[in-house]
Design a protein around this motif. Sequence first.
Motif, PDB file in Angstrom:
ATOM      1  N   MET A   1       0.836  -1.171   0.000  1.00 27.92           N
ATOM      2  CA  MET A   1       0.000   0.000   0.000  1.00 27.92           C
ATOM      3  C   MET A   1       0.891   1.249   0.000  1.00 27.92           C
ATOM      4  O   MET A   1       1.819   1.355   0.788  1.00 27.92           O
ATOM      5  CB  MET A   1      -0.889  -0.004   1.245  1.00 27.92           C
ATOM      6  N   THR A   2       0.606   2.174  -0.866  1.00 25.71           N
ATOM      7  CA  THR A   2       1.355   3.417  -0.960  1.00 25.71           C
ATOM      8  C   THR A   2       1.267   4.189   0.347  1.00 25.71           C
ATOM      9  O   THR A   2       0.203   4.280   0.959  1.00 25.71           O
ATOM     10  CB  THR A   2       0.809   4.283  -2.107  1.00 25.71           C
ATOM     11  N   VAL A   3       2.409   4.735   0.768  1.00 26.59           N
ATOM     12  CA  VAL A   3       2.461   5.617   1.937  1.00 26.59           C
ATOM     13  C   VAL A   3       3.234   6.873   1.568  1.00 26.59           C
ATOM     14  O   VAL A   3       4.004   6.890   0.606  1.00 26.59           O
ATOM     15  CB  VAL A   3       3.097   4.946   3.176  1.00 26.59           C
ATOM     16  N   TYR A   4       3.003   7.904   2.358  1.00 26.08           N
ATOM     17  CA  TYR A   4       3.649   9.187   2.138  1.00 26.08           C
ATOM     18  C   TYR A   4       4.356   9.617   3.411  1.00 26.08           C
ATOM     19  O   TYR A   4       3.762   9.596   4.492  1.00 26.08           O
ATOM     20  CB  TYR A   4       2.607  10.249   1.742  1.00 26.08           C
ATOM     21  N   LEU A   5       5.606   9.987   3.275  1.00 24.50           N
ATOM     22  CA  LEU A   5       6.353  10.576   4.373  1.00 24.50           C
ATOM     23  C   LEU A   5       6.159  12.080   4.282  1.00 24.50           C
ATOM     24  O   LEU A   5       6.421  12.686   3.233  1.00 24.50           O
ATOM     25  CB  LEU A   5       7.841  10.243   4.271  1.00 24.50           C
ATOM     26  N   ILE A   6       5.661  12.663   5.360  1.00 26.30           N
ATOM     27  CA  ILE A   6       5.507  14.110   5.439  1.00 26.30           C
ATOM     28  C   ILE A   6       6.542  14.606   6.436  1.00 26.30           C
ATOM     29  O   ILE A   6       6.551  14.185   7.599  1.00 26.30           O
ATOM     30  CB  ILE A   6       4.079  14.496   5.875  1.00 26.30           C
ATOM     31  N   ALA A   7       7.422  15.464   5.966  1.00 27.07           N
ATOM     32  CA  ALA A   7       8.465  16.040   6.810  1.00 27.07           C
ATOM     33  C   ALA A   7       8.169  17.525   6.982  1.00 27.07           C
ATOM     34  O   ALA A   7       8.094  18.258   5.991  1.00 27.07           O
ATOM     35  CB  ALA A   7       9.835  15.845   6.177  1.00 27.07           C
ATOM     36  N   GLN A   8       7.984  17.940   8.222  1.00 26.89           N
ATOM     37  CA  GLN A   8       7.777  19.345   8.546  1.00 26.89           C
ATOM     38  C   GLN A   8       9.062  19.831   9.204  1.00 26.89           C
ATOM     39  O   GLN A   8       9.463  19.288  10.242  1.00 26.89           O
ATOM     40  CB  GLN A   8       6.591  19.516   9.489  1.00 26.89           C
ATOM     41  N   VAL A   9       9.687  20.831   8.619  1.00 31.16           N
ATOM     42  CA  VAL A   9      11.042  21.206   9.019  1.00 31.16           C
ATOM     43  C   VAL A   9      11.138  22.711   9.279  1.00 31.16           C
ATOM     44  O   VAL A   9      10.763  23.516   8.421  1.00 31.16           O
ATOM     45  CB  VAL A   9      12.054  20.803   7.923  1.00 31.16           C
ATOM     46  N   LYS A  10      11.666  23.059  10.442  1.00 31.24           N
ATOM     47  CA  LYS A  10      12.030  24.444  10.776  1.00 31.24           C
ATOM     48  C   LYS A  10      13.547  24.466  10.904  1.00 31.24           C
ATOM     49  O   LYS A  10      14.114  23.877  11.825  1.00 31.24           O
ATOM     50  CB  LYS A  10      11.362  24.879  12.086  1.00 31.24           C
ATOM     51  N   VAL A  11      14.220  25.083   9.953  1.00 33.07           N
ATOM     52  CA  VAL A  11      15.683  25.119   9.932  1.00 33.07           C
ATOM     53  C   VAL A  11      16.183  26.090  10.997  1.00 33.07           C
ATOM     54  O   VAL A  11      15.719  27.236  11.083  1.00 33.07           O
ATOM     55  CB  VAL A  11      16.198  25.531   8.537  1.00 33.07           C
ATOM     56  N   THR A  12      17.139  25.606  11.808  1.00 32.90           N
ATOM     57  CA  THR A  12      17.793  26.448  12.807  1.00 32.90           C
ATOM     58  C   THR A  12      19.254  26.698  12.466  1.00 32.90           C
ATOM     59  O   THR A  12      19.858  27.639  12.966  1.00 32.90           O
ATOM     60  CB  THR A  12      17.680  25.813  14.210  1.00 32.90           C
TER      61      THR A  12
END
Length: 109
Positions: A1-12
């Motif tokens: 089954m297809t899955v999606y990686l969601i990456a939420q990133v705040k660069v420091t």
Amino acid sequence: MTVYLIAQVKVTDDAWIPTYAEKVHDIAAKHGGKYLSRSGRITPIEGPQPDLSLVALIQFPSLDDLKGFVNDPDYASFAKARQDGTHSTFFAIDDTDAAGTIPYLGKGG
């Protein structure tokens, strides 16, 4: 089954970005991963503007493939560099419909 990686990133600290951007795409691809978006153009539609520098969306053939990517020894040093230079959250979603009413999606459980 297809899955999606969601990456939420705040660069420091952006020192990690050039090497990560150059190398990690190939590691994801080794596990069947395909970048669908890696964008800093975050436009709020409802609710406040999220405090993020970018959001990435990567498609994988399965959750096992996604886990293979994030646990790949070749990815470890890049993950560490990203973690040291960001506040980030990674999570996975699949392509199911929780309400079960969209015919072209699998029914969620």
